[in-house]
Scaffold this motif. Sequence first.
Motif, PDB file in Angstrom:
ATOM      1  N   THR A 150      -0.907  -0.960  -2.287  1.00  0.00           N
ATOM      2  CA  THR A 150      -0.598  -0.196  -1.039  1.00  0.00           C
ATOM      3  C   THR A 150      -1.808  -0.595   0.630  1.00  0.00           C
ATOM      4  O   THR A 150      -3.035  -0.657  -0.519  1.00  0.00           O
ATOM      5  CB  THR A 150       0.101   1.089  -0.947  1.00  0.00           C
ATOM      6  OG1 THR A 150       0.057   1.803   0.477  1.00  0.00           O
ATOM      7  CG2 THR A 150      -1.255   2.236  -1.460  1.00  0.00           C
ATOM      8  N   SER A 274       9.952   6.246   5.884  1.00  0.00           N
ATOM      9  CA  SER A 274       8.645   5.500   5.828  1.00  0.00           C
ATOM     10  C   SER A 274       7.959   5.175   7.060  1.00  0.00           C
ATOM     11  O   SER A 274       6.599   4.712   7.522  1.00  0.00           O
ATOM     12  CB  SER A 274       9.105   4.056   5.319  1.00  0.00           C
ATOM     13  OG  SER A 274      10.188   4.086   4.141  1.00  0.00           O
ATOM     14  N   LYS A 399       1.815   1.534  10.491  1.00  0.00           N
ATOM     15  CA  LYS A 399       2.893   2.052  10.494  1.00  0.00           C
ATOM     16  C   LYS A 399       3.452   0.951  11.087  1.00  0.00           C
ATOM     17  O   LYS A 399       4.199   1.233  12.716  1.00  0.00           O
ATOM     18  CB  LYS A 399       3.213   3.324  10.552  1.00  0.00           C
ATOM     19  CG  LYS A 399       3.489   3.834   8.436  1.00  0.00           C
ATOM     20  CD  LYS A 399       4.444   3.669   7.817  1.00  0.00           C
ATOM     21  CE  LYS A 399       3.860   3.297   6.650  1.00  0.00           C
ATOM     22  NZ  LYS A 399       4.936   3.444   5.627  1.00  0.00           N
TER      23      LYS A 399
HETATM   24  P1  AMP Z   1       3.079   3.806   2.422  1.00  0.00           P
HETATM   25  O1  AMP Z   1       1.408   4.182   1.888  1.00  0.00           O
HETATM   26  O2  AMP Z   1       3.878   2.436   2.854  1.00  0.00           O
HETATM   27  O3  AMP Z   1       3.907   4.742   1.281  1.00  0.00           O
HETATM   28  O4  AMP Z   1       3.636   4.851   3.483  1.00  0.00           O
HETATM   29  C1  AMP Z   1       3.276   6.285   3.572  1.00  0.00           C
HETATM   30  C2  AMP Z   1       2.832   6.574   4.529  1.00  0.00           C
HETATM   31  O5  AMP Z   1       4.667   6.803   5.656  1.00  0.00           O
HETATM   32  C3  AMP Z   1       2.669   8.038   4.777  1.00  0.00           C
HETATM   33  O6  AMP Z   1       1.446   8.411   4.333  1.00  0.00           O
HETATM   34  C4  AMP Z   1       3.161   8.307   6.575  1.00  0.00           C
HETATM   35  O7  AMP Z   1       1.901   7.910   7.302  1.00  0.00           O
HETATM   36  C5  AMP Z   1       4.015   7.670   6.716  1.00  0.00           C
HETATM   37  N1  AMP Z   1       5.662   7.859   6.250  1.00  0.00           N
HETATM   38  C6  AMP Z   1       6.237   8.130   5.687  1.00  0.00           C
HETATM   39  N2  AMP Z   1       7.365   8.922   6.016  1.00  0.00           N
HETATM   40  C7  AMP Z   1       7.103   9.684   7.012  1.00  0.00           C
HETATM   41  C8  AMP Z   1       7.707  10.525   8.438  1.00  0.00           C
HETATM   42  N3  AMP Z   1       9.019  10.857   8.038  1.00  0.00           N
HETATM   43  N4  AMP Z   1       7.183  10.312   8.982  1.00  0.00           N
HETATM   44  C9  AMP Z   1       6.289   9.988   9.345  1.00  0.00           C
HETATM   45  N5  AMP Z   1       5.705   9.266   8.725  1.00  0.00           N
HETATM   46  C10 AMP Z   1       6.391   9.300   7.398  1.00  0.00           C
END
Ligand code: AMP
Length: 495
Positions: A150, A274, A399
């Motif tokens: 990640t 996500s 993101k």
């Molecule tokens: P990852 O490192 O790819 O697992 O991404 C995780 C990140 O996705 C979290 O730290 C959040 O910033 C974002 N994220 C996941 N779900 C949500 C959600 N429902 N709303 C806003 N941000 C989210």
Amino acid sequence: MSEISFPYLLNRSNRVALVQGENTHTYSDVNNYINRFATGLLGDRADLQEERVAFFIPASLDYVIAMHGVWRAGGIAVPLNVASAVTELDHYLTCANVTRMVANAEYHDMLRDLCDSLDILLISVEDVLVDKAGNLPDIAAERRAMMLFTSGTTNKPKGVVSTHKTIRAQITTLIDAWAWSEEDVIPLFLPVHHIHGIINILSCGLWAGATVHLFDKFDIPKISEQIVAGTYNVFMAVPTIYVKLIQYFETIDPTEVKTICDGFNKMRLNISGSAACPVKLFNQWRDLTGQVLLERYGMTEIGMGISNPYNGERRAGAVGHPLPGVECQLFDEHNNPINEEASAGEIRIKGDNVFLEYWDNESATQESFKDGWFCTGDVAVVEEGYYRIMGRSSVDIIKSGGYKLSALEIEGVLLTHDNILEVAVIGVEDETWGEAVTAFVAIKDGSSTIEIDTLKEWCDGRMSSYKIPKRLIVLDALPRNAMGKVTKPALKEML
Ligand code: AMP
Ligand code: MCA
């Protein structure tokens, strides 16, 4: 130490575990393959003792065999993104000290030089399958099981290590919270190197005895056909997928749209996560399909942390309540817990769902925990018990379409371009992608300027395609503060 009996994928004899195109695979067949593969991986060893075995396989029967085979043989599974550029793979493989790499034969030519240079044995699932399964080791739940990469905020992606105990907690929490059962049938079209695809869909589905339909990509017409046929009763996706479905509906006949939406309407559950699901999208999806999206919040390091209720009000723009077994607390910038509603603070998490460590990176692991709490870097408020995500503490995390990208990593690659003097990358709000990667550059004296199309071509092969900037803005110089640091908020304001 508790032992894990591998309920990840029980032998449910003739129930169908996986469907891939025309092929169906029962739980008993899949288990048989896994045990034969694990035996072959072990060779004359009794236990892989946390050897890192990577695999470069899209969602398929082979992927499931590789993942579970590595687990049963006592190894650490390192699933890789099949869309990675070679330089990115080099980083993952080196960082994880991978010794063997399982890949479908079609990828061997592309991977051979890299594997040779890193002294990694390149194999395919068929090479390892033996005729008969032998004895497999008992594995303690506390042992390391999986490493996912990640994007860190400060550097290249880090390896997030989960134990079997972590994974079991992540799965069982969701099985209960979202009422998974053997009757469930779900499509998997998300990448299988991230929690969303691996845990929420594939592992929960297999643990529950459900049926998972595997796709190597998000193929809207193929998936829509099955939705119309009423094949699936659960659907999980990132917000961009719901946006893309709505965009697709605009290109097809309204009667066809209605039959697809009726298919969604009959499902028991549609989930979004996500990335933030905009309220507009939540409402559009409800108006089109009658489905009230269940939005939840997660992270590679914690699996799922917060979820809207399965039964009860699913609130637009909110991610719900902490899941059972997950401790969640907001903290202010002085590390004080915030207990009153409507004050924003960083989400910190404790529980069996939390990862063990960043691989071979003790300082990053230590920095990410405070007093036993994992610090997510996400800022939220609580309103009537519902968490609402307000943003992230770092401007360097983007993101895009559910993928977490490090602006610093992209900047590092762009800086190797001959004409670029300085660069800053930010995420800019975008209806389809959530955030679109946007690069601001200043050109070296005497060099010619760059257009977005030539920059995209140049980036191809140097980074995964979804990291490539969608917009390029050329400035004379980047705005900097008194300390000489580029002021990214000023760049955002410029747009
Ligand atoms: P990852 O490192 O790819 O697992 O991404 C995780 C990140 O996705 C979290 O730290 C959040 O910033 C974002 N994220 C996941 N779900 C949500 C959600 N429902 N709303 C806003 N941000 C989210
Ligand atoms: C594809 N493209 C993208 C992205 N995906 N650009 C920016 N961001 C993206 N995410 C670009 C390609 O480079 C290509 O560009 C063009 O779009 C079409 O590519 P294609 O692959 O056909 O696109 P697609 O199939 O429509 O892909 C969109 C997608 C995909 C299905 C939404 O991005 C995706 O699967 N995203 C989900 C990622 C995910 O699972 N994240 C979970 C991690 P060009 O045409 O210029 O070549 S987060 C997680 O696991 C935590 C724990 C959690 O909370 O869930």
